[in-house]
Scaffold this active site. Structure first.
Site, mmCIF file in Angstrom:
data_model
loop_
_atom_site.group_PDB
_atom_site.id
_atom_site.type_symbol
_atom_site.label_atom_id
_atom_site.label_comp_id
_atom_site.label_asym_id
_atom_site.label_seq_id
_atom_site.Cartn_x
_atom_site.Cartn_y
_atom_site.Cartn_z
ATOM 1 N N HIS A 191 87.819 26.334 -22.741
ATOM 2 C CA HIS A 191 87.409 24.954 -23.013
ATOM 3 C C HIS A 191 86.230 25.073 -23.977
ATOM 4 O O HIS A 191 85.442 26.026 -23.872
ATOM 5 C CB HIS A 191 86.878 24.239 -21.773
ATOM 6 N N ASP B 195 83.016 25.995 -22.341
ATOM 7 C CA ASP B 195 82.886 27.342 -21.750
ATOM 8 C C ASP B 195 82.223 28.289 -22.738
ATOM 9 O O ASP B 195 81.427 29.140 -22.339
ATOM 10 C CB ASP B 195 84.250 27.981 -21.450
HETATM 11 C C1 XUL Z 1 92.195 22.731 -13.608
HETATM 12 C C2 XUL Z 1 92.849 23.587 -14.604
HETATM 13 C C3 XUL Z 1 92.180 23.660 -15.933
HETATM 14 C C4 XUL Z 1 93.133 23.750 -17.076
HETATM 15 C C5 XUL Z 1 92.479 23.668 -18.421
HETATM 16 O O1 XUL Z 1 92.839 22.676 -12.400
HETATM 17 O O2 XUL Z 1 93.832 24.226 -14.315
HETATM 18 O O3 XUL Z 1 91.289 24.700 -15.930
HETATM 19 O O4 XUL Z 1 93.874 24.920 -17.013
HETATM 20 O O5 XUL Z 1 91.694 22.542 -18.570
#
Ligand code: XUL
Ligand code: CO
Length: 437
Positions: free
Chosen positions: A100, A103
């Site tokens: 993300h 992150d």
């Molecule tokens: C949350 C989840 C996230 C996604 C990316 O449950 O799985 O981390 O993979 O946003």
């Protein structure tokens, strides 16, 4: 340059007899399975958020692992995390990673400042990619942690929040393209509701699709040729997430004309939260042409939330890999370990033990999946079970050459029908013999 994981050298394959906790027992990157190297079948990816950021905090206590990577300064720490992540991927022979935006670079006071931070860290990541050959599997934007997203991002009741989310996603797309990512994920963190008493559901769904359309148009305009993914999840953090499960998402994508650009990123723990098996969700994606990528993890069947455990269930990994092989393998997608070590697994070694456990489970799953396909008994039975559709009547129905009246005439003439056995128990026994025989 000093190491972030001192004392741990590159993890080697030592085979199933090895008792060395820091060795692969089944994963041998270059071993061929059906003529293709394991690493290319599996396309393992490291999740930046669990691995580099999360220290194991939960609502009952703080983290148990220090993830500051040697600095209290957020940007110094972010740079160190980038360096550490490449050391970790190298030591584990993981070729891909996923992140993300927040992150890799912590959010600042203003959007402009946050974007500048992303520029700095993505420059560093690009440099590390060039030096090591590691690749970005997919990028995404965290549009759920900041309090501004409490009521959703694309589905927020407030236009300014929608605007902010769009701006954040625009930047996340830019860095994904800059780093050569072949995927961009939409996981609707807070795209859902807690109560319909305060929610315009239809309006929110339209806006979610609107945001996704804006992202596709912008992504394509800056040269993103990879896949957009939606990652279904039924609940958590909101009570009802709009991207409930694969079937719901496929209907949504088709309804809003987004089905040409989007595929699915299926997560095992999300599948079970939705009351499905992991296998079900991948099969549905494959059968409908939406198979894209996988978030490999597992839940705990006794808990009703997303525990994001490292996947060690070999049955699940095997059945997952059967679907991947039958889909012709991954194209832009891969197996991202959206998984974290338990809070009590509090040493840096535990990160390695966790990845080794997950990678070995999937390596074993891959080999067993190929063995099941080669054995052929399950496929043979299924083909036989549906074989009446090859007869004259079956073919006519499939070609839409009959009416209800035609069918009634045939049924009346037959009087009654007997169906064959589904043989579930025998098939489950065959699965065991192939896996353990
Ligand atoms: C949350 C989840 C996230 C996604 C990316 O449950 O799985 O981390 O993979 O946003
Ligand atoms: Co996920």
């Amino acid at each position: 340059m000093s190491e972030f994981y001192p004392g741990i050298s590159k993890i080697a394959y030592e085979g199933p007899q090895s008792k060395n906790a820091l060795a692969f027992k089944y994963y041998q990157a270059n071993e061929l399975v059906a003529g293709k190297a394991m690493k290319d079948h599996l396309k393992f990816a490291m999740s930046y958020w669990h691995t580099m950021v999360s220290g194991g905090a939960d609502m009952f206590g703080p983290g148990t692992v220090d993830k500051k990577y040697g600095s209290d300064d957020p940007m110094e720490s972010a740079k160190n995390k980038a360096l550490a992540s490449f050391e970790l991927m190298d030591k584990l022979s993981i070729d891909y990673y996923c992140f993300h935006d927040r992150d890799i670079a912590p959010e600042a006071e203003t959007l402009a400042e946050s974007n500048a931070r992303l520029d700095i860290i993505s420059d560093l990541l690009l440099d590390l990619q060039k030096k090591t050959g590691k690749k970005l599997l997919w990028g995404t934007a965290n549009c759920f942690s900041n309090p501004r997203y409490a009521g959703g991002a694309g589905t927020s009741p407030e236009v300014d929040v929608f605007t902010f989310a769009a701006a954040q996603i625009k930047k996340a797309l830019e860095i994904t393209v800059k780093l050569g990512g072949r995927g961009y994920v939409f996981w609707g963190g807070r795209e859902g509701y807690e109560t319909l008493l305060n929610t315009k559901m239809g309006f929110e769904l339209d806006n979610l699709a609107r945001l996704m359309r804006l992202a596709v148009d912008y992504g394509r305009s800056i040269g993103f040729t990879g896949d957009f993914y939606v990652e279904p999840k039924p609940k958590e953090p909101t009570k009802h997430q709009y991207d409930f499960d694969s079937a719901t998402v496929i209907g949504f994508l088709r309804h809003y004309g987004l089905d040409k650009d989007f595929k699915l990123n299926i997560e095992a723990n999300h599948a079970t939260l939705a009351g499905h098996t992991f296998h079900h969700e991948i099969r549905l994606a494959r059968d409908t042409g939406f198979f894209g990528s996988i978030d490999a993890n597992q839940g705990d069947m006794l808990l009703g939330w997303d525990t994001d455990q490292f996947p060690t269930n070999v049955y699940d990994a095997t059945l997952c890999m059967v679907e991947v092989l039958k889909a012709g393998g991954f194209t832009n997608g891969g197996l991202n370990f959206d998984a974290k070590a338990r809070r009590a697994s509090n040493s840096l070694e535990d990160i390695f033990y966790s990845y080794i456990a997950g990678m070995d489970a999937f390596a074993l799953g891959l080999k067993l999946a190929q063995k099941l396909i080669d054995d052929g008994r399950l496929d043979e039975f299924v083909n036989e079970r549906y074989s009446s559709w090859n007869n004259e009547l079956g073919q006519k129905i499939l070609k839409n050459q009959v009416t209800m009246a035609d069918l009634e005439k045939i049924a009346l003439a037959k009087g009654d029908v007997k169906v064959g056995s589904g043989r579930q128990e025998n098939l489950e026994a065959i699965l065991n013999t192939v896996m353990f025989g």
